[in-house]
Design a protein around this motif. Structure first.
Motif, PDB file in Angstrom:
ATOM      1  N   ASP A 132       0.826  -1.220   0.000  1.00  0.00           N
ATOM      2  CA  ASP A 132       0.000   0.000   0.000  1.00  0.00           C
ATOM      3  C   ASP A 132       0.850   1.256   0.000  1.00  0.00           C
ATOM      4  OD1 ASP A 132      -2.371  -1.284   0.089  1.00  0.00           O
ATOM      5  OD2 ASP A 132      -2.860  -0.791   2.173  1.00  0.00           O
ATOM      6  N   ASP A 133       1.994   1.180   0.660  1.00  0.00           N
ATOM      7  CA  ASP A 133       2.902   2.320   0.691  1.00  0.00           C
ATOM      8  C   ASP A 133       3.800   2.254  -0.535  1.00  0.00           C
ATOM      9  OD1 ASP A 133       2.201   3.677   3.087  1.00  0.00           O
ATOM     10  OD2 ASP A 133       3.172   2.113   4.258  1.00  0.00           O
ATOM     11  N   LEU A 134       3.378   2.954  -1.572  1.00  0.00           N
ATOM     12  CA  LEU A 134       4.172   2.946  -2.804  1.00  0.00           C
ATOM     13  C   LEU A 134       5.201   4.080  -2.706  1.00  0.00           C
ATOM     14  CD1 LEU A 134       2.628   2.503  -6.341  1.00  0.00           C
ATOM     15  CD2 LEU A 134       4.715   3.755  -5.949  1.00  0.00           C
ATOM     16  N   SER A 166      -3.437   7.787  12.282  1.00  0.00           N
ATOM     17  CA  SER A 166      -3.539   6.757  11.228  1.00  0.00           C
ATOM     18  C   SER A 166      -2.272   5.914  11.134  1.00  0.00           C
ATOM     19  CB  SER A 166      -3.752   7.413   9.857  1.00  0.00           C
ATOM     20  OG  SER A 166      -4.877   8.225   9.872  1.00  0.00           O
ATOM     21  N   TYR A 167      -1.275   6.209  11.985  1.00  0.00           N
ATOM     22  CA  TYR A 167       0.033   5.559  11.839  1.00  0.00           C
ATOM     23  C   TYR A 167       0.586   5.039  13.163  1.00  0.00           C
ATOM     24  CZ  TYR A 167       0.285   7.885   7.271  1.00  0.00           C
ATOM     25  OH  TYR A 167       0.047   8.299   5.989  1.00  0.00           O
ATOM     26  N   GLY A 168       1.623   4.220  13.050  1.00  0.00           N
ATOM     27  CA  GLY A 168       2.480   3.943  14.188  1.00  0.00           C
ATOM     28  C   GLY A 168       3.359   5.179  14.358  1.00  0.00           C
ATOM     29  N   ILE A 169       3.486   5.678  15.584  1.00  0.00           N
ATOM     30  CA  ILE A 169       4.260   6.912  15.820  1.00  0.00           C
ATOM     31  C   ILE A 169       5.439   6.591  16.739  1.00  0.00           C
ATOM     32  CG2 ILE A 169       4.171   9.259  16.810  1.00  0.00           C
ATOM     33  CD1 ILE A 169       2.555   9.069  14.218  1.00  0.00           C
ATOM     34  N   ILE A 187       4.202   3.770  19.334  1.00  0.00           N
ATOM     35  CA  ILE A 187       2.806   3.597  19.735  1.00  0.00           C
ATOM     36  C   ILE A 187       1.927   3.553  18.476  1.00  0.00           C
ATOM     37  CG2 ILE A 187       2.937   6.004  20.522  1.00  0.00           C
ATOM     38  CD1 ILE A 187       0.497   5.453  22.284  1.00  0.00           C
ATOM     39  N   GLU A 188       1.034   2.593  18.425  1.00  0.00           N
ATOM     40  CA  GLU A 188       0.208   2.401  17.233  1.00  0.00           C
ATOM     41  C   GLU A 188      -1.025   3.301  17.263  1.00  0.00           C
ATOM     42  OE1 GLU A 188       0.854   0.778  14.550  1.00  0.00           O
ATOM     43  OE2 GLU A 188      -1.076   0.528  13.559  1.00  0.00           O
ATOM     44  N   LYS A 189      -1.149   4.102  16.236  1.00  0.00           N
ATOM     45  CA  LYS A 189      -2.312   4.977  16.008  1.00  0.00           C
ATOM     46  C   LYS A 189      -2.772   5.723  17.264  1.00  0.00           C
ATOM     47  CE  LYS A 189      -3.720   2.459  11.940  1.00  0.00           C
ATOM     48  NZ  LYS A 189      -3.308   1.091  11.851  1.00  0.00           N
ATOM     49  N   PRO A 190      -1.890   6.562  17.822  1.00  0.00           N
ATOM     50  CA  PRO A 190      -2.288   7.321  19.019  1.00  0.00           C
ATOM     51  C   PRO A 190      -3.164   8.522  18.657  1.00  0.00           C
ATOM     52  CG  PRO A 190      -0.097   7.960  18.337  1.00  0.00           C
ATOM     53  CD  PRO A 190      -0.538   6.903  17.370  1.00  0.00           C
ATOM     54  N   ALA A 200       6.050   9.243  11.724  1.00  0.00           N
ATOM     55  CA  ALA A 200       5.215   8.058  11.519  1.00  0.00           C
ATOM     56  C   ALA A 200       6.000   6.918  10.874  1.00  0.00           C
ATOM     57  CB  ALA A 200       4.043   8.424  10.622  1.00  0.00           C
ATOM     58  N   VAL A 201       5.563   5.719  11.196  1.00  0.00           N
ATOM     59  CA  VAL A 201       6.140   4.517  10.587  1.00  0.00           C
ATOM     60  C   VAL A 201       5.477   4.294   9.233  1.00  0.00           C
ATOM     61  CG1 VAL A 201       6.378   2.012  10.832  1.00  0.00           C
ATOM     62  CG2 VAL A 201       6.491   3.478  12.869  1.00  0.00           C
ATOM     63  N   VAL A 202       6.296   4.054   8.222  1.00  0.00           N
ATOM     64  CA  VAL A 202       5.783   3.752   6.878  1.00  0.00           C
ATOM     65  C   VAL A 202       6.128   2.299   6.573  1.00  0.00           C
ATOM     66  CG1 VAL A 202       5.958   4.440   4.454  1.00  0.00           C
ATOM     67  CG2 VAL A 202       5.990   6.159   6.237  1.00  0.00           C
ATOM     68  N   LEU A 228       2.106  -5.203  14.798  1.00  0.00           N
ATOM     69  CA  LEU A 228       3.558  -5.335  14.597  1.00  0.00           C
ATOM     70  C   LEU A 228       4.293  -4.265  15.414  1.00  0.00           C
ATOM     71  CD1 LEU A 228       5.896  -6.717  13.108  1.00  0.00           C
ATOM     72  CD2 LEU A 228       5.527  -5.161  11.195  1.00  0.00           C
ATOM     73  N   THR A 229       3.710  -3.061  15.438  1.00  0.00           N
ATOM     74  CA  THR A 229       4.296  -1.949  16.197  1.00  0.00           C
ATOM     75  C   THR A 229       4.533  -2.359  17.661  1.00  0.00           C
ATOM     76  OG1 THR A 229       2.909  -0.524  14.844  1.00  0.00           O
ATOM     77  CG2 THR A 229       3.946   0.506  16.741  1.00  0.00           C
ATOM     78  N   ASP A 230       3.534  -2.995  18.283  1.00  0.00           N
ATOM     79  CA  ASP A 230       3.649  -3.379  19.704  1.00  0.00           C
ATOM     80  C   ASP A 230       4.771  -4.400  19.910  1.00  0.00           C
ATOM     81  OD1 ASP A 230       1.477  -1.767  20.133  1.00  0.00           O
ATOM     82  OD2 ASP A 230       0.018  -3.393  20.277  1.00  0.00           O
TER      83      ASP A 230
END
Ligand code: G1P
Length: 290
Positions: A132-134, A166-169, A187-190, A200-202, A228-230
């Motif tokens: 999804d992340d092109l 909307s992201y892992g931060i 932290i996932e989607k704070p 943000a994590v891409v 996965l973030t956790d």
């Protein structure tokens, strides 16, 4: 260190693209004339990845077919002497046995999808690529692999306040050389008030085997999913965690806007489309439609 394997989680339902994705995987939607997933596979292949592990789900068999021979089509093109088109149809073929597929039987989150690939990965660091992340331009996963020595590494970018949820931060530590940042927490989607930064994590990761041990615990996090973030966050303090700030254009092809933007941008860069598309866009602009 050489990273030889990559996991491509492609089990998602793609509900944001309904009805287009009712009977077709979202990863097969084309950006210009190539399925989204093929951009990710090409990026990995150019980065030296030799084994491509897809975590699929029900209804995703067209992805398997896409990375295989289509004898009828190839034979037809051969007979008609369409060599260039034949090359296009064959360019996604890799060495036999280099593609593996495993099913995620329930939509239990990205961490769960990655964990489903554990037996195919074994005891070595592995890349995780979210199609999804092109990311256009130079090769992000290749750059990450060349900077990697141990621990976990995630691609990162700055996002606006309204997008952090909307992201892992990441919680950033020291800035290091080669666009790297130490990661002290994740932290996932704070919500914005809980976000430790705007970084943000891409969808590009290199994870070490111990992350699979964390995922094994099957702890549920944000949205009641195994994140996965956790799992990566739980390794911080025990092993190094780095963010790699990439500099290329990134399109969120999981959203309609990002998908359309990717199509426009990549079309403009194509010799066969560029001029006509640009003059049409200019006309639309002059007519007040853009
Ligand atoms: C996933 C990850 C998230 C990451 C994002 C990048 O979320 O869980 O940490 O920031 O990908 O695209 P998703 O977009 O699948 O909900």
């Amino acid at each position: 260190m050489k990273i030889k394997k990559a996991i491509f989680p492609v089990g998602g339902l793609g509900t944001r693209f309904l009805p287009a994705t009712k009977s077709m995987p979202k990863e097969m939607l084309p950006v210009v004339d190539k399925p989204i997933i093929q951009y990710a596979v090409e990026e990995a292949a150019k980065a030296g990845i030799e084994q491509f592990i897809f975590v699929t789900s029900r209804g995703k068999s067209s992805i398997e077919n896409h990375f295989d021979h289509s004898f009828e089509l190839e034979n037809n093109l051969l007979l008609k002497g369409k060599k260039e088109t034949l090359k296009t149809a064959q360019e996604m073929l890799k060495i036999p046995g280099s593609f593996a597929y495993v099913r995620q039987q329930e939509p239990a989150g990205l961490g769960h999808a990655v964990w489903c690939a554990r037996h195919l990965v074994g005891n070595e660091p592995v890349a995780v690529i979210l199609a999804d992340d092109l990311i256009k331009g130079s090769n992000t996963i290749k750059e990450m692999i060349s900077n990697y020595s141990s621990g976990n590494m995630l691609a990162i970018m700055d996002v606006n306040n309204q997008d952090v949820s909307s992201y892992g931060i990441i919680s950033p530590g020291k800035t290091l050389e080669n666009n790297m940042t130490e990661i002290l927490g994740l932290i996932e989607k704070p919500s914005i008030d809980k976000a430790p930064s705007n970084m943000a994590v891409v969808g590009r990761y290199i994870i070490e085997p111990s992350v699979f041990k964390e995922l094994e615990k099957q702890n549920r996090g944000t949205s009641n999913e195994i994140q996965l973030t956790d799992a990566i966050a739980n390794r911080i303090g025990k092993s190094q965690c780095y963010g790699y700030k990439f500099t290329n254009d990134r399109f969120d092809c999981g959203s309609k806007l990002g998908f359309i933007q990717a199509n426009i941008k990549l079309s403009i860069e194509r010799d066969d489309l560029s001029e006509k598309l640009k003059s049409w866009l200019k006309e639309e602009f002059l007519n007040g439609y853009v």
